[in-house]
Scaffold this active site. Structure first.
Site, mmCIF file in Angstrom:
data_model
loop_
_atom_site.group_PDB
_atom_site.id
_atom_site.type_symbol
_atom_site.label_atom_id
_atom_site.label_comp_id
_atom_site.label_asym_id
_atom_site.label_seq_id
_atom_site.Cartn_x
_atom_site.Cartn_y
_atom_site.Cartn_z
ATOM 1 C CB THR A 335 -5.159 14.417 8.909
ATOM 2 O OG1 THR A 335 -3.343 14.462 8.625
ATOM 3 C CG2 THR A 335 -5.361 16.079 10.255
ATOM 4 C CG ASP A 336 -8.405 10.837 6.969
ATOM 5 O OD1 ASP A 336 -8.263 10.202 7.695
ATOM 6 O OD2 ASP A 336 -9.692 11.963 7.318
ATOM 7 C CB SER A 361 -5.926 13.111 -1.382
ATOM 8 O OG SER A 361 -7.091 12.476 -0.263
ATOM 9 N NE ARG A 362 -2.106 8.821 5.081
ATOM 10 C CZ ARG A 362 -1.825 9.560 6.203
ATOM 11 N NH1 ARG A 362 -2.131 9.947 6.702
ATOM 12 N NH2 ARG A 362 -0.588 10.007 6.284
ATOM 13 C CB VAL A 363 -10.085 10.765 0.515
ATOM 14 C CG1 VAL A 363 -12.166 9.911 -0.361
ATOM 15 C CG2 VAL A 363 -10.241 10.247 1.749
#
Length: 501
Positions: A335-336, A361-363
């Site tokens: 997951t991101d 959150s990698r975004v």
């Protein structure tokens, strides 16, 4: 008369066409616990559907030299040794159509809500190769969950895969349901996949969505705890196929898998019955592929390839907060980012019990509107510093003025991030609250009055800072004029609030 009969016979013979129909047929060698060993289907494909005499459907999962391992979808009690098994030549597929919205279906896409048949449309295979890199677009459109701790600190974007992880009874499902309720009017279709849950829980959940007006844009896929493991195994793939049907129309979809721990257990059960070699924690070696091929199907497609997106919220249940166990680490790596819910915070009354330090959150802020990015930019750092100072201050009483100030601000930040279950907060209301918090307007408000201050502030500013609200809603950022109006509204409300208290 005889000539007439001969002539008719001749015409019929000339018109006769012999259609050769071939069927691949095998026989059941043994059947047990939802699994059948079948002989005679030597050229069957993996995941191909088979049918049994009593009408049950099966899926070929194990292709061995002398037999095929088939999982039975439905009641296997009527299948017996020696029964004929027909291969269909089709990979397992489910019916999909716009009429599925607002319905509760089983893992095969058949309605189970007692509201009659669903108007048939197309069929989609439940297994599909995920969209390639060329077809994808970077994630920069927000998914407003209505949960302040997530929207401000761990923002989620359309096309992202964000894991919700934590022990049982820490509010994981409630978080997901809040996100669905908040999609009203956001142009988002929701798919909720219930894996191995009790029917009573599903009914309550359905009633909650119905009461919130969310069923109009939601589909529930259910594989109950009382059903065979095979149904729990295919349910998430059914859910994502329904999501892909809507994404292919250029729509945005939010899908929730509740939960993938039970999905992995169902797969382990099937695999061990099929005599696949067990590995770590008795899971077969390909359990990582089980979830990676599912979650990779979540994406945001670019306009050239039809647009649309699938945002995935997989849920994983941990044991005593152990996120380093086999299945949690697998899904974390796919997951991101993850939203980590902590039991200690939950029992302290901090709900949602999001551990801001372990969540990520990698975004990041690319999935936030400009206004939210501006007001919540330093919030995560402030909270992390507060946690450190809070632990440190327990051992020392002599604190300097700036440390005391930071501790007081931190206490108010924690209070602001608390919210009631099934009460999502609009983005523009969050922006106003965080503006008041970060600009110091709440610093002298007593901690036990913060919630009253917040709700009163929203009500007051909606009436007296209309320009600010309009700017945030329309252009996603405020102007100097809007900010001045908001500052005045906050100052006016604060003076009336303090005089009342």
């Amino acid at each position: 008369m005889s000539n007439y009969i001969v002539e008719n016979l001749r015409k019929e013979i000339e018109a006769f066409k012999a259609d050769v129909k071939t069927e691949k047929i095998g026989h059941v060698m043994e059947v047990f616990d939802g699994i059948a060993k079948v002989s005679g289907l030597s050229d069957i494909k993996s995941s191909e559907m088979v049918t049994f005499p009593a009408g049950q459907t099966g899926v070929a999962l194990n292709l061995e030299e002398d037999a095929v391992g088939v999982i039975i979808l439905g009641d296997f009690s009527k299948i017996k040794e020696g029964d004929e098994v027909k291969a269909t030549g089709k990979i397992l597929e489910i019916p999909v159509s716009d009429s599925i919205l607002g319905r509760v279906v089983n893992a095969m896409g058949a309605p189970i809500d007692g509201k009659g048949a669903i108007k048939a449309g197309k069929t989609y295979p439940i297994e599909k190769v995920a969209p390639g890199v060329v077809t994808r677009q970077s994630v920069d459109q927000p998914v407003a969950t209505g949960i302040k701790a997530i929207d401000a600190i761990i923002p989620v974007g359309r096309g992202q895969r964000e894991l919700i992880i934590g022990d049982r009874q820490t509010g994981k499902t409630a978080l997901a349901i809040d996100a669905i309720l908040n999609q009203k009017g956001q142009n988002m279709i929701c798919v909720y996949v219930s894996i191995g849950q009790k029917d009573s829980k599903l009914r309550k959940l359905g009633a909650r969505l119905e009461a919130g007006g969310a069923m109009a844009y939601t589909v529930i896929v259910s594989a109950g705890a009382s059903e065979a493991a095979a149904m729990s195994y295919i349910a998430p793939y059914t859910g994502v196929s329904i999501a892909e049907y809507f994404m292919d129309q250029g729509k945005d979809v939010l899908i929730i898998y509740d939960d993938l721990s039970k999905h992995a257990v169902a797969y382990r059960e099937i695999s061990l019955l099929l005599r696949r070699p067990p590995g770590r924690e008795a899971y077969p070696g390909d359990v990582f592929y089980l979830h990676s091929r599912l979650l990779e199907r979540a994406c945001r497609r670019n306009a050239k390839y039809g647009g649309g997106s699938i945002t995935a919220f997989p849920i994983i249940e941990t044991q005593a907060g152990d996120i380093s166990a086999y299945i949690p680490t697998n899904v974390i790596s796919i997951t991101d980012g993850q939203i980590f819910l902590e039991t200690d915070l939950f029992y302290k009354g901090i709900r949602p019990a999001v551990n801001v330090g372990s969540s990520v959150s990698r975004v990041g802020s690319s999935a936030q509107i400009k206004a939210m990015k501006k007001v919540a930019g330093t919030l995560k750092l402030d909270l992390a510093q507060f946690r450190e100072l809070e632990a440190f201050s327990q051992f020392g009483s002599d604190l300097d003025e700036s440390t005391k100030k930071q501790l007081e601000r931190g206490k108010r930040s924690v209070e602001v991030l608390k919210q009631l279950q099934y009460a999502p907060v609009k983005t523009e209301h969050q922006v106003v609250t965080f503006y008041a918090l970060t600009k110091g307007y709440m610093d002298d408000v007593p901690v036990d009055k913060i919630k009253a201050f917040e709700s009163g502030l929203i009500e007051y500013t909606e009436r007296n800072a209309k320009v600010f609200y309009k700017e945030v809603l329309e252009s996603k950022m405020w102007t100097e004029k809007g900010e001045e109006q908001l500052k005045k509204a906050i100052a006016d409300f604060k003076s009336s609030f303090t005089s009342k208290s």
